[in-house]
Design an enzyme around this catalytic site. Structure first.
Site, PDB file in Angstrom:
ATOM      1  N   HIS A  50      14.306   6.907  -4.625  1.00 49.73           N
ATOM      2  CA  HIS A  50      14.659   6.213  -5.384  1.00 49.73           C
ATOM      3  C   HIS A  50      13.611   5.737  -6.441  1.00 49.73           C
ATOM      4  CE1 HIS A  50      12.943   4.395  -1.991  1.00 49.73           C
ATOM      5  NE2 HIS A  50      12.818   3.095  -2.291  1.00 49.73           N
ATOM      6  N   ARG A  51      12.422   5.766  -5.978  1.00 51.36           N
ATOM      7  CA  ARG A  51      11.031   5.435  -6.873  1.00 51.36           C
ATOM      8  C   ARG A  51      10.777   6.525  -7.899  1.00 51.36           C
ATOM      9  NH1 ARG A  51       8.737   3.562  -2.912  1.00 51.36           N
ATOM     10  NH2 ARG A  51       9.371   1.312  -3.448  1.00 51.36           N
ATOM     11  N   PRO A  72       0.897  -1.306  -0.207  1.00 51.37           N
ATOM     12  CA  PRO A  72      -0.146  -0.050   0.062  1.00 51.37           C
ATOM     13  C   PRO A  72       0.807   1.212   0.150  1.00 51.37           C
ATOM     14  CG  PRO A  72      -0.292  -1.278   1.939  1.00 51.37           C
ATOM     15  CD  PRO A  72       0.467  -1.984   1.161  1.00 51.37           C
ATOM     16  N   PHE A  77       6.771   4.001   4.670  1.00 53.14           N
ATOM     17  CA  PHE A  77       6.987   2.604   4.929  1.00 53.14           C
ATOM     18  C   PHE A  77       8.209   1.971   5.081  1.00 53.14           C
ATOM     19  CE2 PHE A  77       6.901   2.748   0.391  1.00 53.14           C
ATOM     20  CZ  PHE A  77       7.411   1.611   0.140  1.00 53.14           C
ATOM     21  N   GLY A  78       8.165   0.615   5.439  1.00 60.34           N
ATOM     22  CA  GLY A  78       9.377   0.112   5.242  1.00 60.34           C
ATOM     23  C   GLY A  78      10.637   0.499   6.098  1.00 60.34           C
ATOM     24  N   ASP A 133      10.445  -3.347  -8.198  1.00 62.70           N
ATOM     25  CA  ASP A 133      11.002  -4.317  -7.124  1.00 62.70           C
ATOM     26  C   ASP A 133      12.121  -3.407  -6.378  1.00 62.70           C
ATOM     27  OD1 ASP A 133      10.951  -6.976  -6.107  1.00 62.70           O
ATOM     28  OD2 ASP A 133      13.118  -6.653  -6.387  1.00 62.70           O
TER      29      ASP A 133
HETATM   30  O1  LIG Z   1       6.416  -6.926  -4.262  1.00 60.60           O
HETATM   31  P1  LIG Z   1       5.430  -5.989  -4.221  1.00 60.60           P
HETATM   32  O2  LIG Z   1       3.857  -6.533  -3.916  1.00 60.60           O
HETATM   33  O3  LIG Z   1       5.643  -4.930  -4.767  1.00 60.60           O
HETATM   34  O4  LIG Z   1       5.699  -5.306  -2.500  1.00 60.60           O
HETATM   35  P2  LIG Z   1       7.148  -5.743  -1.508  1.00 60.60           P
HETATM   36  O5  LIG Z   1       6.477  -4.956  -0.271  1.00 60.60           O
HETATM   37  O6  LIG Z   1       6.881  -7.023  -1.201  1.00 60.60           O
HETATM   38  O7  LIG Z   1       8.030  -4.982  -2.342  1.00 60.60           O
HETATM   39  P3  LIG Z   1       9.376  -5.647  -2.723  1.00 60.60           P
HETATM   40  O8  LIG Z   1       9.312  -7.042  -2.875  1.00 60.60           O
HETATM   41  O9  LIG Z   1       9.962  -4.612  -3.981  1.00 60.60           O
HETATM   42  O10 LIG Z   1      10.281  -5.303  -1.544  1.00 60.60           O
HETATM   43  C1  LIG Z   1      10.396  -4.113  -1.210  1.00 60.60           C
HETATM   44  C2  LIG Z   1      10.949  -3.647   0.366  1.00 60.60           C
HETATM   45  O11 LIG Z   1      11.753  -2.823   0.527  1.00 60.60           O
HETATM   46  C3  LIG Z   1      11.719  -1.736   1.300  1.00 60.60           C
HETATM   47  N1  LIG Z   1      11.311  -0.621   0.545  1.00 60.60           N
HETATM   48  C4  LIG Z   1      11.229  -0.534  -0.700  1.00 60.60           C
HETATM   49  N2  LIG Z   1      10.993   0.909  -0.947  1.00 60.60           N
HETATM   50  C5  LIG Z   1      11.213   1.344   0.098  1.00 60.60           C
HETATM   51  C6  LIG Z   1      10.739   2.791   0.402  1.00 60.60           C
HETATM   52  O12 LIG Z   1      10.353   3.769  -0.190  1.00 60.60           O
HETATM   53  N3  LIG Z   1      10.682   3.185   1.652  1.00 60.60           N
HETATM   54  C7  LIG Z   1      11.189   2.256   2.707  1.00 60.60           C
HETATM   55  N4  LIG Z   1      11.290   0.900   2.675  1.00 60.60           N
HETATM   56  C8  LIG Z   1      11.368   0.503   1.027  1.00 60.60           C
HETATM   57  C9  LIG Z   1      10.280  -2.161   2.078  1.00 60.60           C
HETATM   58  O13 LIG Z   1      10.603  -3.240   3.299  1.00 60.60           O
HETATM   59  C10 LIG Z   1       9.728  -3.170   1.111  1.00 60.60           C
HETATM   60  O14 LIG Z   1       8.752  -4.262   1.490  1.00 60.60           O
HETATM   61 MG   LIG Z   2       7.586  -8.432  -2.932  1.00 53.90          MG
END
Ligand SMILES: O=P(O)(O)OP(=O)(O)OP(=O)(O)OC[C@H]1O[C@@H](n2cnc3c(O)ncnc32)[C@H](O)[C@@H]1O
Ligand SMILES: [Mg+2]
Length: 197
Positions: free
Chosen positions: A181-182, A11, A153-154, A70
């Site tokens: 980065h995005r 999300p 998030f993350g 990713d």
């Molecule tokens: O695969 P989808 O469904 O897109 O969702 P995901 O959360 O599993 O996504 P990824 O496999 O690409 O894993 C990316 C992880 O890296 C971290 N991450 C990526 N972008 C981030 C951001 O902008 N800010 C903080 N953490 C990020 C975060 O923990 C994500 O869960």
């Molecule tokens: Mg994923």
């Protein structure tokens, strides 16, 4: 307004894609809107491979162009970990709190100048019957010693982007979307996005 499928169930990513694609008059449909039960195995060893796997699987399935992301965090003192395993760093359940806690534990006692890291994002565009392309964006920074902030998030609460004294989670979404980065990855698919709106 044109609609694009972004093959993600995260999300936080969905919000950011929505905000950044609105500039191109593109609305975003994610797997959270379409079908939460879809699960694509991320078997690649690079961000690019995994982004392509996700985008192509969904483009084939829905027979329309699909964008996938990713992404993850590369920490220099940990030889690039957690990298492509960022979402699953502390286990398969994808718990942001546990992941950041594990990261801070791994870096305990590591001095600030050695806490350099970068967020990496690979964005893939897959289209039925056409070649897939994938672009990478990065955001350099350092890992804080404790989590701060609640936005994003993350790993955002423990990542301090270069040139800032605040964590990414203490940045507004507008601020994050100008430096992330995005954002840098999406900028590189801008020409294609402009043909979509
Ligand atoms: O695969 P989808 O469904 O897109 O969702 P995901 O959360 O599993 O996504 P990824 O496999 O690409 O894993 C990316 C992880 O890296 C971290 N991450 C990526 N972008 C981030 C951001 O902008 N800010 C903080 N953490 C990020 C975060 O923990 C994500 O869960
Ligand atoms: Mg994923």
């Amino acid at each position: 307004m044109k609609e694009l499928i972004v093959a993600t169930k995260n999300p936080g990513k969905v919000n950011e894609f929505r905000q950044m694609f609105s500039k191109y008059d593109i609305s975003v449909k994610s797997l959270l809107d379409i079908d939460r039960s879809i699960d694509i195995e991320e078997t690649g060893s690079t961000f690019e491979e995994n982004a392509v796997i996700k985008a192509e699987a969904m483009a084939e399935h829905f027979e329309v162009p699909v964008v996938a992301d990713d992404s993850g965090l590369e920490v220099d003192a940990l030889n690039g970990e957690p990298g492509v395993y960022s979402a699953r760093y502390a286990g398969i359940e994808k718990d942001d709190g546990k992941n950041t806690e594990k990261l801070l534990k791994q870096l305990y006692g590591v001095p600030e100048e050695k806490r350099t890291a970068r967020f990496v994002c690979a964005v893939a565009v897959a289209r039925p019957g056409e070649n897939t392309f994938v672009r990478r964006g990065t955001c350099e920074g350092v890992i804080a010693t404790e989590p701060q902030g609640t936005n994003g998030f993350g790993y955002d609460p423990v990542f301090i982007p270069e040139g800032s004294s605040r964590t990414m989670a203490e940045h507004s979404s507008e601020e994050k979307n100008a430096i992330s980065h995005r954002h840098h990855a999406i900028q590189q698919i801008e020409e294609w996005l402009k043909t979509q709106s």
